[in-house]
Design an enzyme around this catalytic site. Structure first.
Site: not given
Ligand code: PEP
Length: 259
Positions: A17, A19, A103, A105, A175, A181, A221
């Site tokens: 991904n 991003k 996701h 985010e 996730e 991150g 991560s």
């Protein structure tokens, strides 16, 4: 004591991904570098989910290789006055095969809810896209001991109205939000346990055969150092990788760990 050998019947899927990283020019040179590194590593599916403007170039560069290309979101309407959004038709037309939906985010910063995630997912499937559906708990939920409840609820709401046949084109990425991150990774045991919970929810909703088949990734991560231990776990069938997917060598090492 001989160690337990787990034979996986499911195929690994290693997905990057990106991003909001890499221009189309950078994308072209990245894939030129990555393609020879992962050539012949055919025991897993390799996917790069790239920014919308990169998809065309990425698909062109990846043609003939074992790298598949996807987007990072899709709107639920076919077309119209939805400034800044992308339709499933548009993704297909630039040769995207996959799309990430839900996701964290998107949920945290752009107001995505399980309802909009579900609508986006159904539209993507109706247009023949393969979906990587992201679910995962926030740190306070893990600390309160309600990870299982949160993740199970997300899976149920996000898949509402999806048929068993359509489910074959869904990958679920577990996730934990606190691991994305941050450099904090769930332990292989924590990740495996929650992926197992997701598999149990799928068994309840769709039956054991569907639960045995569905690909469940871990994301948060994952890197070249911890991938092998995570991927060795029974319920973890791959990874959704952010930071490390921007480094050809690290991403290749993760692909190798899935062989
Ligand atoms: C992600 O973006 O889905 C992700 C897991 O990111 P990172 O690997 O950087 O934690």
């Amino acid at each position: 004591m001989p160690s337990l050998l787990i034979i996986k019947m499911r195929r690994y899927v290693i997905a990057g991904n990106w991003k909001m990283n890499q221009t189309p020019t950078e994308t072209r040179s990245f894939i030129k570098t990555l393609a020879p590194l992962v050539k012949g590593k055919d025991n897993c599916d390799i996917v790069l989910c790239v920014p919308f403007v990169d998809i065309w170039v990425a698909a062109e560069e990846a043609a003939g290789s074992n790298i598949h290309i996807g987007g990072q979101n899709v709107h639920f309407e076919e077309k119209g006055a939805f400034t800044g959004e992308i339709s499933a038709n548009m993704l297909r037309d630039v040769n995207a095969e996959y799309v990430i939906i839900g996701h964290s985010e998107r949920r945290q910063y752009f107001g995505e809810t399980d309802e909009t995630v579900n609508k986006r997912l159904k539209t993507a499937l109706a247009h023949g896209l393969k979906v990587i559906l992201c679910v995962g708990e926030m740190l306070d939920a893990r600390q309160a001991g309600i990870t299982e409840e949160i993740v199970s609820m997300q899976v149920k709401l996000d898949l509402a109205g999806v048929s068993a046949d359509e489910l074959k084109n869904v990958i679920i990425a577990y996730e934990p939000v606190w691991a994305i991150g941050t450099g904090l990774t769930a332990t292989p045991e924590q990740a495996d346990e929650t992926c197992g919970t997701i598999r149990a929810v799928i068994a309840k909703l769709y039956g054991k055969a569907a639960a045995d088949e569905i690909i469940i990734q871990y994301g948060g991560s994952m890197n070249d150092k911890n991938a092998a231990d995570l991927l060795a776990k029974e319920n973890i069938d791959g990874g959704l990788i952010g930071g490390a997917s921007l480094k050809p060598d690290a991403f290749t090492a993760i692909v190798s760990a899935a062989q």
